[in-house]
Design an enzyme around this catalytic site. Structure first.
Site, PDB file in Angstrom:
ATOM      1  N   ARG A 164      -1.782 -29.842 -17.310  1.00  0.00           N
ATOM      2  CA  ARG A 164      -3.071 -29.139 -17.184  1.00  0.00           C
ATOM      3  C   ARG A 164      -4.141 -29.779 -18.088  1.00  0.00           C
ATOM      4  O   ARG A 164      -4.993 -29.100 -18.650  1.00  0.00           O
ATOM      5  CB  ARG A 164      -2.936 -27.655 -17.537  1.00  0.00           C
ATOM      6  N   SER A 239      -3.263 -18.959 -12.821  1.00  0.00           N
ATOM      7  CA  SER A 239      -2.729 -18.762 -14.179  1.00  0.00           C
ATOM      8  C   SER A 239      -3.888 -18.742 -15.160  1.00  0.00           C
ATOM      9  O   SER A 239      -4.645 -19.712 -15.230  1.00  0.00           O
ATOM     10  CB  SER A 239      -1.800 -19.908 -14.569  1.00  0.00           C
ATOM     11  N   GLU A 335      -5.930 -21.331 -19.885  1.00  0.00           N
ATOM     12  CA  GLU A 335      -5.939 -22.500 -19.011  1.00  0.00           C
ATOM     13  C   GLU A 335      -7.291 -22.605 -18.306  1.00  0.00           C
ATOM     14  O   GLU A 335      -7.771 -23.688 -17.999  1.00  0.00           O
ATOM     15  CB  GLU A 335      -4.828 -22.356 -17.966  1.00  0.00           C
TER      16      GLU A 335
HETATM   17  N1  EPU Z   1       7.955 -14.800 -15.291  1.00  0.00           N
HETATM   18  C1  EPU Z   1       8.182 -13.523 -15.745  1.00  0.00           C
HETATM   19  N2  EPU Z   1       7.212 -12.581 -15.556  1.00  0.00           N
HETATM   20  C2  EPU Z   1       6.043 -12.862 -14.932  1.00  0.00           C
HETATM   21  C3  EPU Z   1       5.818 -14.166 -14.475  1.00  0.00           C
HETATM   22  C4  EPU Z   1       6.791 -15.140 -14.657  1.00  0.00           C
HETATM   23  O1  EPU Z   1       9.227 -13.227 -16.303  1.00  0.00           O
HETATM   24  O2  EPU Z   1       5.242 -11.951 -14.796  1.00  0.00           O
HETATM   25  C5  EPU Z   1       9.025 -15.809 -15.419  1.00  0.00           C
HETATM   26  C6  EPU Z   1       9.629 -16.136 -14.040  1.00  0.00           C
HETATM   27  O3  EPU Z   1      10.650 -15.259 -13.706  1.00  0.00           O
HETATM   28  C7  EPU Z   1      10.141 -17.529 -14.233  1.00  0.00           C
HETATM   29  C8  EPU Z   1       9.136 -18.125 -15.220  1.00  0.00           C
HETATM   30  O4  EPU Z   1       8.489 -17.040 -15.859  1.00  0.00           O
HETATM   31  O5  EPU Z   1      11.400 -17.529 -14.843  1.00  0.00           O
HETATM   32  C9  EPU Z   1       8.116 -19.052 -14.568  1.00  0.00           C
HETATM   33  O6  EPU Z   1       7.400 -18.344 -13.564  1.00  0.00           O
HETATM   34  P1  EPU Z   1       6.833 -19.062 -12.245  1.00  0.00           P
HETATM   35  O7  EPU Z   1       7.873 -19.910 -11.612  1.00  0.00           O
HETATM   36  O8  EPU Z   1       6.153 -18.024 -11.434  1.00  0.00           O
HETATM   37  O9  EPU Z   1       5.782 -20.111 -12.769  1.00  0.00           O
HETATM   38  P2  EPU Z   1       4.752 -20.069 -13.977  1.00  0.00           P
HETATM   39  O10 EPU Z   1       5.266 -20.899 -15.091  1.00  0.00           O
HETATM   40  O11 EPU Z   1       4.390 -18.669 -14.262  1.00  0.00           O
HETATM   41  C10 EPU Z   1       3.483 -22.243 -13.219  1.00  0.00           C
HETATM   42  C11 EPU Z   1       2.050 -22.668 -13.003  1.00  0.00           C
HETATM   43  C12 EPU Z   1       1.540 -22.120 -11.672  1.00  0.00           C
HETATM   44  C13 EPU Z   1       2.418 -22.681 -10.567  1.00  0.00           C
HETATM   45  C14 EPU Z   1       3.870 -22.263 -10.839  1.00  0.00           C
HETATM   46  C15 EPU Z   1       4.850 -22.851  -9.842  1.00  0.00           C
HETATM   47  C16 EPU Z   1       1.088 -22.870 -15.228  1.00  0.00           C
HETATM   48  C17 EPU Z   1       0.164 -22.312 -16.247  1.00  0.00           C
HETATM   49  N3  EPU Z   1       1.225 -22.183 -14.106  1.00  0.00           N
HETATM   50  O12 EPU Z   1       3.493 -20.816 -13.322  1.00  0.00           O
HETATM   51  O13 EPU Z   1       0.226 -22.618 -11.498  1.00  0.00           O
HETATM   52  O14 EPU Z   1       1.999 -22.221  -9.293  1.00  0.00           O
HETATM   53  O15 EPU Z   1       4.290 -22.709 -12.152  1.00  0.00           O
HETATM   54  O16 EPU Z   1       5.031 -24.196 -10.103  1.00  0.00           O
HETATM   55  O17 EPU Z   1       1.667 -23.945 -15.457  1.00  0.00           O
HETATM   56  C18 EPU Z   1      -2.087 -22.146 -11.795  1.00  0.00           C
HETATM   57  O18 EPU Z   1      -2.121 -23.113 -12.554  1.00  0.00           O
HETATM   58  O19 EPU Z   1      -3.120 -21.450 -11.534  1.00  0.00           O
HETATM   59  C19 EPU Z   1      -0.813 -21.757 -11.191  1.00  0.00           C
HETATM   60  C20 EPU Z   1      -0.680 -20.669 -10.436  1.00  0.00           C
END
Ligand code: EPU
Length: 339
Positions: A164, A239, A335
């Protein structure tokens, strides 16, 4: 060049915040942009360059000029045996470009389906999802230098991409306006990436064995729709926070205390932790005060249910940062760009 005064930006930011700009200038060609930068008296008050408005929180009215870069057009610059170089102008909608690539059977950006925003802003934060980042397919870009109106090109290396991150959030911040982005996309046979997150599971649910890029795109679209709010329905900027990268010792200590905490590899001596998990564990998931809230399916996404102000969302973000810090000793970093 189109000019408006006392212009509401509500339709121009995916948070749907009703900030007002004194002057709003829209340019539709690179020449119009250069003309504005070289000759317009409004340039000296330039406060914000706006693309799709999908990665920003407008915390107040803009006392000055907002420049909306709306350059349209997609073309194939080079058509080789195994790949194409595609050039898209900055004002093209990102997801529309993804669908165009899939319709033409060009691979590489299918995992980046349904990311809100425009092509020109994608490199600034090196958009990424489901194991793919823009930098993996990025070839080069053209930008116009704000001070001089000169066209400058940046290669992949020169963009200095990170998680990012890019040169446009650092040394080059506020100095350039991106006008066109070139991507190197594959021709069949494609190398699909399905090992990250829920893609493989989603494909298995649909009984897809050898996924095409279209299958992968559709799986990503379904996953995103199930977790992330559609900005057309509930204002949001994806995010809101980055997943924090912390020292390995802290990550190990927290993992002992919280064995379920999601931890990912990062640069040497560091680990990346899921911010959504930290926020959920601190009790914020689904929280709502007035029209400002934390999304019920993904705690990393702050939402505007209608009439929230940027200040209210910012206050909520800062309160979350403090409470996560108190519980875990980790300071979350936004972010989205705070304007
Ligand atoms: N999780 C929770 N609670 C929540 C959300 C997530 O426990 O409310 C846990 C999930 O269960 C999982 C982990 O956190 O174990 C990661 O969650 P997820 O796979 O949904 O991805 P993320 O890390 O929350 C990132 C990106 C997203 C992207 C997804 C999928 C960042 C800041 N965000 O989210 O990007 O779509 O991975 O690759 O890196 C964006 O940048 O706007 C965005 C949506």
């Amino acid at each position: 060049m189109k000019l408006s005064t006392n212009f509401s930006l509500k339709k121009h930011n995916t948070f749907g915040l009703a900030a007002v700009a004194n002057h709003f200038v829209e340019v539709e060609t690179q020449n119009e942009l250069i003309e504005f930068l070289k000759n317009s008296p409004l340039k000296k008050d330039l406060k914000l360059v706006l693309g799709g408005g999908s990665n920003m929180l407008l915390t107040k009215n803009i006392d000055g000029t907002v420049l909306h870069v709306n350059l349209q057009g997609v073309c194939i610059k080079e058509d080789a045996k195994n790949y194409v170089i595609v050039e898209a102008n900055a004002g093209e909608n990102w997801h529309k470009l993804v669908l165009w690539a899939i319709a033409n059977n060009f691979g590489g950006i299918e995992n980046l389906s349904l990311i809100p925003g425009n092509v020109g802003t994608a490199p600034i934060q090196n958009i990424g999802a489901y194991g793919v980042e823009l930098k993996d397919v990025f070839y080069s870009l053209d930008a116009v230098e704000i001070d001089t109106g000169k066209i400058v090109s940046f290669t992949n290396n020169e963009c200095n991409f990170g998680y990012r991150e890019s040169v446009f959030k650092n040394e080059a911040k506020g100095k350039f306006i991106i006008t066109a982005v070139r991507l190197k996309l594959s021709k069949p046979p494609h190398q699909t990436q399905i090992n990250y997150g829920a893609i493989a599971q989603e494909l298995a649910n649909k009984s897809v064995k050898n996924p095409t890029i279209k299958d992968v795109s559709e799986a990503v679209i379904d996953i995103r729709k199930s977790k992330l709010p559609d900005p057309a329905e509930i204002g949001n900027s994806g995010s809101f926070f980055k997943n924090p990268i912390v020292a390995e010792e802290l990550a190990n200590k927290l993992s002992e205390q919280f064995p379920d905490m999601p931890v990912y590899p990062a640069t040497k001596g560091h680990k990346k932790i899921a911010a959504g998990w930290l926020i959920e564990q601190t009790g914020w998931k689904g929280y709502r005060k007035g029209d400002a809230g934390v999304h019920k399916n993904q705690a990393l996404v702050l939402v505007n249910y209608g009439e929230a102000t940027g200040e209210e969302i910012l206050l909520l973000a800062n309160t979350i940062i403090d409470s996560v810090d108190k519980k875990f000793g980790i300071k979350l970093i936004a972010e989205v760009n705070l304007i």
